[in-house]
Design an enzyme around this catalytic site. Sequence first.
Site, PDB file in Angstrom:
ATOM      1  N   LYS A   1       0.848  -1.194   0.000  1.00 39.30           N
ATOM      2  CA  LYS A   1       0.000   0.000   0.000  1.00 39.30           C
ATOM      3  C   LYS A   1       0.885   1.247   0.000  1.00 39.30           C
ATOM      4  O   LYS A   1       1.955   1.257   0.629  1.00 39.30           O
ATOM      5  CB  LYS A   1      -0.873   0.013   1.264  1.00 39.30           C
TER       6      LYS A   1
ATOM      7  N   GLY B   1      -8.781  -8.971  -3.452  1.00 46.03           N
ATOM      8  CA  GLY B   1      -9.358  -9.516  -2.225  1.00 46.03           C
ATOM      9  C   GLY B   1     -10.011  -8.432  -1.381  1.00 46.03           C
ATOM     10  O   GLY B   1      -9.709  -7.253  -1.530  1.00 46.03           O
TER      11      GLY B   1
ATOM     12  N   ASP C   1      -0.655  -0.208  -4.335  1.00 43.21           N
ATOM     13  CA  ASP C   1      -2.088   0.090  -4.314  1.00 43.21           C
ATOM     14  C   ASP C   1      -2.287   1.349  -3.484  1.00 43.21           C
ATOM     15  O   ASP C   1      -1.957   1.381  -2.303  1.00 43.21           O
ATOM     16  CB  ASP C   1      -2.867  -1.083  -3.701  1.00 43.21           C
TER      17      ASP C   1
ATOM     18  N   GLU D   1      -2.014   0.546  -8.636  1.00 44.53           N
ATOM     19  CA  GLU D   1      -3.448   0.277  -8.484  1.00 44.53           C
ATOM     20  C   GLU D   1      -4.166   1.481  -7.903  1.00 44.53           C
ATOM     21  O   GLU D   1      -3.737   2.045  -6.887  1.00 44.53           O
ATOM     22  CB  GLU D   1      -3.651  -0.940  -7.577  1.00 44.53           C
TER      23      GLU D   1
END
Length: 379
Positions: free
Chosen positions: A164, A291, A189, A214
Amino acid sequence: MNIKEIKLHQLLMNMKNPFTTSFGTQQDRFITIIEAVDENGLSGFGECVSGEDPLYSEEFMDASLIAMKKYFGPLLLQNEIKHPDDVWELFKPFKRNNMAKAGIEGAVWDLYAKQHDIPLSKLLGGTKSEVEVGVSLGLEETDELLLEKIAEKVDEGYKRIKVKIKPGRDVEMIRTIRRKFKDIPLMVDANSAYTLDDIDTLKELDQFKLMMIEQPLAAGDLIEHAKLQRQLKTPVCLDESIDSYEAAAGAIELGSCRIINVKVGRVGGLTQAKKIHDLAKAHHIPLWCGGMLEAGVGRLHNIAITTLGNFTLPGDTASSSRYWYEDIITPEVNAENGVVKVSHKPGIGAEVDFDKMKQYLKKTDVLTKEDTPDMIFYD
Ligand SMILES: O=C(O)CCC(=O)C1=CC=C[C@@H](O)[C@@H]1C(=O)O
Ligand SMILES: [Mg+2]
């Protein structure tokens, strides 16, 4: 299919470690397992993946539970379903609430597969007998702690590492990671933490040979993502933006991304996920299955959709043990060297273990054919 009752098993599961993204940290996961029971007592299972608070998307579990009890559960019980694809059509007049719809629809897909004695992966048109998976790591207090987590997951053989990022924890952190892990398949992400004002920072990420970036910008920013993608070498992957087949078509048409993270709940279920799969394949846009910190039922649905041919990139469906001391299914999802074998058993391919589930179970609501949609509107 003659579904005679629907049970909403509401679980509070405690994750092994806190999970931090650009929008916050959680260690508890509020999950609803949907059980659809037919006239012979056969059960199919789905999982509603809504967040606990509307921080990832507008959906949150309390609201999804209301939607499933007021509308989607009774609608399913009051209408004849011949094939799981009928569920999307049945729910279509009701706007959004995709994760609530997907949870119910997933139980129908599993039940139908079991009634026809075939694996869910085959019913969906899947061709793979095993799937490669990656792992998603939250932000850690320090880069050193994150490096330790990455080393652990690389040793476990995961096929890609997702970390992240957010403003202030991006370029230097990725530089630190690349200094230690020069060539691992690595992606980031952002969960919409940036705007086009941050374009210089995002362009600096181009130097790190990332697989993708992402969801750098806000979910609704398809045009801004297209502007960004034109200035980046690194592929943009969209997650939150792709909340429908139409959004996928728009993003592909506009060039907003080169990769799509498909989450079954976010797009409204397996029927829509299959449609997006076929569209993306026709436009040479590779997919992977994201997910939502699922329990075992959701993980097995993710494995099933990942067996479709255009899911060519490793997804987020790591082992059950990534998050859970004890998952609610037997056998658990287990990635050996980053590979999960696809079950040949009917349906999702593992049993929901009610003995293990009861340690997390807070409440079960049971809907029967006596329940009708609780609506103000009428035809
Ligand atoms: O391991 C997983 O289930 C994926 C975890 C993960 O990265 C996410 C889960 C839920 C919402 C987000 O925070 C994030 C994502 O955007 O993919
Ligand atoms: Mg994401």
